[in-house]
Scaffold this active site. Structure first.
Site, mmCIF file in Angstrom:
data_model
loop_
_atom_site.group_PDB
_atom_site.id
_atom_site.type_symbol
_atom_site.label_atom_id
_atom_site.label_comp_id
_atom_site.label_asym_id
_atom_site.label_seq_id
_atom_site.Cartn_x
_atom_site.Cartn_y
_atom_site.Cartn_z
ATOM 1 N N ASP A 7 33.764 38.257 35.832
ATOM 2 C CA ASP A 7 35.157 38.645 35.707
ATOM 3 C C ASP A 7 35.706 37.922 34.467
ATOM 4 O O ASP A 7 35.091 36.973 33.971
ATOM 5 C CB ASP A 7 35.910 38.237 36.976
ATOM 6 C CG ASP A 7 37.398 38.537 36.893
ATOM 7 O OD1 ASP A 7 37.761 39.619 36.404
ATOM 8 O OD2 ASP A 7 38.196 37.675 37.312
ATOM 9 N N ASP A 9 39.650 37.257 33.524
ATOM 10 C CA ASP A 9 40.812 36.388 33.738
ATOM 11 C C ASP A 9 40.592 35.462 34.933
ATOM 12 O O ASP A 9 40.260 35.910 36.032
ATOM 13 C CB ASP A 9 42.071 37.227 33.960
ATOM 14 C CG ASP A 9 42.400 38.116 32.761
ATOM 15 O OD1 ASP A 9 42.033 37.751 31.626
ATOM 16 O OD2 ASP A 9 43.016 39.176 32.967
ATOM 17 N N ASP A 15 44.211 32.541 33.657
ATOM 18 C CA ASP A 15 44.883 33.708 34.222
ATOM 19 C C ASP A 15 46.387 33.467 34.195
ATOM 20 O O ASP A 15 46.844 32.337 33.988
ATOM 21 C CB ASP A 15 44.412 33.939 35.660
ATOM 22 C CG ASP A 15 44.694 35.364 36.121
ATOM 23 O OD1 ASP A 15 45.162 36.183 35.301
ATOM 24 O OD2 ASP A 15 44.444 35.657 37.298
ATOM 25 N N TYR A 19 50.384 38.315 33.541
ATOM 26 C CA TYR A 19 49.375 39.030 32.751
ATOM 27 C C TYR A 19 49.105 38.306 31.426
ATOM 28 O O TYR A 19 49.983 37.632 30.888
ATOM 29 C CB TYR A 19 49.760 40.497 32.476
ATOM 30 C CG TYR A 19 49.817 41.322 33.738
ATOM 31 C CD1 TYR A 19 48.739 42.109 34.120
ATOM 32 C CD2 TYR A 19 50.932 41.271 34.557
ATOM 33 C CE1 TYR A 19 48.792 42.847 35.293
ATOM 34 C CE2 TYR A 19 50.978 41.995 35.739
ATOM 35 C CZ TYR A 19 49.911 42.791 36.100
ATOM 36 O OH TYR A 19 49.956 43.508 37.268
ATOM 37 N N LYS A 101 38.364 47.364 40.324
ATOM 38 C CA LYS A 101 37.785 46.557 41.400
ATOM 39 C C LYS A 101 38.806 46.412 42.532
ATOM 40 O O LYS A 101 39.979 46.258 42.245
ATOM 41 C CB LYS A 101 37.402 45.164 40.862
ATOM 42 C CG LYS A 101 36.283 45.199 39.819
ATOM 43 C CD LYS A 101 35.886 43.805 39.351
ATOM 44 C CE LYS A 101 36.808 43.266 38.284
ATOM 45 N NZ LYS A 101 36.333 41.990 37.678
HETATM 46 MG MG MG Z 1 40.108 37.179 37.808
#
Ligand code: MG
Ligand code: ZN
Length: 183
Positions: A7, A9, A15, A19, A101
């Protein structure tokens, strides 16, 4: 093939609940770039699968996303590694796509890109349950990191039984590189 699917972020870079919207906001987590380079040195191919609904929400555009990934690739190459494949889902939760996802679309794309029959023995490394679920539907081994949303994910207590938990990507990479065969 030694392959690992990451993954983005919360695993590679910081993260944000607001955003990651610009190249300046794309900030690597400590040790993550070096961890990717180490995996490469140990013969792993590196794939990234990332939900980027900020595109659908209009928080940033495709050129900006490309620029973030150019920054990532340059940092990894400067450390002696490479990102071999990157796929993102540009859709929002209401778009009913097959790639966001926890749905498996991006993992199917990675499987096909590397001409694999399935993703058994491939580690998926994420900070959210949906990262692990998306990979496990194609046979991936689930690795959770505590960075990003990882602590929150862990606290929910509903992880798949096979999940291995690591402090961060560096610790997960150390584990993978210490294994005689891909796990
Ligand atoms: Mg993530
Ligand atoms: Zn999608």
């Amino acid at each position: 093939m030694k392959l690992v699917i990451l993954d983005r972020d919360g695993v590679i870079n910081q993260d944000s609940d607001e955003y990651v919207k610009s190249v300046d906001e794309w900030i690597p987590l400590p040790g993550s770039i070096e961890a990717i380079a180490k995996l490469c040195h140990h013969g792993f191919r590196i794939a990234i699968a990332t939900n980027q609904s900020g595109l659908a929400r209009g928080y940033f555009d495709l050129a900006t996303l490309d620029a973030m990934h150019e920054k990532l690739q340059q940092l990894v190459e400067a450390a002696g590694g490479s990102i071999h494949y990157l796929v993102y889902c540009p859709h929002g939760p209401d778009d009913h796509c097959h790639c966001r996802k926890p749905l498996p679309g991006m993992f199917e794309q990675i499987r096909d890109a590397f001409a694999l029959a399935d993703l058994h023995e491939v580690a998926v490394i994420g900070d959210s349950l949906r990262d692990l679920e998306a990979g496990m539907s194609l046979g991936c081994q689930p690795f959770l990191v505590k960075t990003g949303k990882g602590e929150r994910t862990l606290a929910k207590g509903n992880l798949p039984a096979a999940t291995r938990v690591f402090a961060d990507l560096a610790a997960a990479a150390d584990y993978l590189c210490s294994q005689p065969e891909p796990v």
